[in-house]
Design an enzyme around this catalytic site. Sequence first.
Site, PDB file in Angstrom:
ATOM      1  N   GLY A  38       0.826  -1.124   0.117  1.00  0.00           N
ATOM      2  CA  GLY A  38      -0.122  -0.042   0.026  1.00  0.00           C
ATOM      3  C   GLY A  38       0.967   0.999  -0.088  1.00  0.00           C
ATOM      4  N   GLY A  40       0.596   4.186   0.972  1.00  0.00           N
ATOM      5  CA  GLY A  40       0.712   4.924   2.338  1.00  0.00           C
ATOM      6  C   GLY A  40       1.557   4.218   3.081  1.00  0.00           C
ATOM      7  N   ASN A  42       3.680   1.744   2.792  1.00  0.00           N
ATOM      8  CA  ASN A  42       5.079   1.826   2.247  1.00  0.00           C
ATOM      9  C   ASN A  42       5.807   3.039   2.843  1.00  0.00           C
ATOM     10  OD1 ASN A  42       4.784  -0.823   1.201  1.00  0.00           O
ATOM     11  ND2 ASN A  42       4.272   0.141  -0.765  1.00  0.00           N
ATOM     12  N   LEU A 211      12.021  10.133 -12.276  1.00  0.00           N
ATOM     13  CA  LEU A 211      11.884   9.868 -13.601  1.00  0.00           C
ATOM     14  C   LEU A 211      12.457   8.350 -14.111  1.00  0.00           C
ATOM     15  CD1 LEU A 211      13.413  13.378 -14.622  1.00  0.00           C
ATOM     16  CD2 LEU A 211      11.121  12.717 -14.894  1.00  0.00           C
ATOM     17  N   LYS A 214      16.148   7.560 -15.505  1.00  0.00           N
ATOM     18  CA  LYS A 214      16.521   9.124 -15.684  1.00  0.00           C
ATOM     19  C   LYS A 214      17.051   9.721 -14.540  1.00  0.00           C
ATOM     20  CE  LYS A 214      13.551   9.790 -19.039  1.00  0.00           C
ATOM     21  NZ  LYS A 214      12.661  10.350 -19.513  1.00  0.00           N
ATOM     22  N   GLY A 215      16.542   9.119 -13.255  1.00  0.00           N
ATOM     23  CA  GLY A 215      16.975   9.640 -12.116  1.00  0.00           C
ATOM     24  C   GLY A 215      15.738  10.402 -11.328  1.00  0.00           C
ATOM     25  N   GLY A 241       9.200   3.865  -5.589  1.00  0.00           N
ATOM     26  CA  GLY A 241       8.854   5.319  -5.742  1.00  0.00           C
ATOM     27  C   GLY A 241       8.428   5.627  -4.127  1.00  0.00           C
ATOM     28  N   ASP A 242       7.712   4.843  -3.539  1.00  0.00           N
ATOM     29  CA  ASP A 242       7.421   5.005  -2.019  1.00  0.00           C
ATOM     30  C   ASP A 242       8.614   5.298  -1.255  1.00  0.00           C
ATOM     31  OD1 ASP A 242       4.815   4.782  -2.929  1.00  0.00           O
ATOM     32  OD2 ASP A 242       4.818   2.696  -2.382  1.00  0.00           O
ATOM     33  N   GLY A 277       9.559  -7.559  -3.022  1.00  0.00           N
ATOM     34  CA  GLY A 277       8.381  -6.987  -2.070  1.00  0.00           C
ATOM     35  C   GLY A 277       8.348  -5.438  -2.213  1.00  0.00           C
TER      36      GLY A 277
END
Length: 298
Positions: A38, A40, A42, A211, A214-215, A241-242, A277
Amino acid sequence: MKILNFGSLNIDNVYSVGHIVTPGETAASLKLEQFEGGKGLNQSVAISRAGCKVYHAGCIGSDGQSLKTLLEKSGVDLKYLKTVDEKTGHAIIQVEQSGENCILLFAGANHLVSTDFIDTVLNDFEKGDLLVLQNEISNLPYLVNKAYEKGMKIILNPSPYNEVIGQIDLNKLYCLILNEVEAECISGVKQDGFNNWAADNYPNLVFMLTLGKKGCRYIKGSTVFEQGIFKVDTVDTTGAGDTFTGYFVAGLANGYDVPDILRVASAASALAVSKKGAAPSIPTADKVKDFLKIFQIK
Ligand code: RIB
């Protein structure tokens, strides 16, 4: 200053697949594993593992005990975690050999976040406190409006992007953390025009763009900072991303310089992609520090 993350909690059912199933196709998976996830949850785990105290508000069902345990073990304050009469949210995630994934969500208890519950939780917070949000719970526009009225600093990760985001006045936000697709949906412009669009339309809003390969790029008015990725073998991109978001929020809360924040958050997400995970792959601050030392030597 306190940090509140009002966000989703999911049980992630992760299927390892040869390739991500295409429309009309039936395919066998190679393995099924269950992880805590989830966006949130994470992000709260990442904020806490980065060394900051965070309160997580949200809803789970009685089948969500494993999520509670993981959050507790990670040091997240669960005073505002509510158990409701609904199934815990879950995700069906396909992960292929390259580490790429695709995610199907069932909101479950995440969509029982009521306006009353929001009011009760926000009562305990004040001007200057940080509020971290994603788009996997109900009543998000209401939450933004109420927190703005209180003078909280709102950090929104508009993910997954849908029509709800269009109901939010971006002028009420302190920071948006978004990927390329979300940036294009919000601005209506392609990557190369985004900096100008952001500076022209929202000169006081922090845009933190992630990105992929691309960082990442931080934009506030005419101030821009960029950071490349740390190359690692990718096992599973779920939750990377989290992890970045959590470390970025922790860096802001600690008042660190932006280039340092970007370097640490990028290193943390590189470590996250090298493990399976979502929540279980989020590294602690010590692991990130060690990783950065090794990178300096190379
Ligand atoms: O960002 C990854 C997360 O998205 C997964 O843990 C899944 O539950 C979905 O919320």
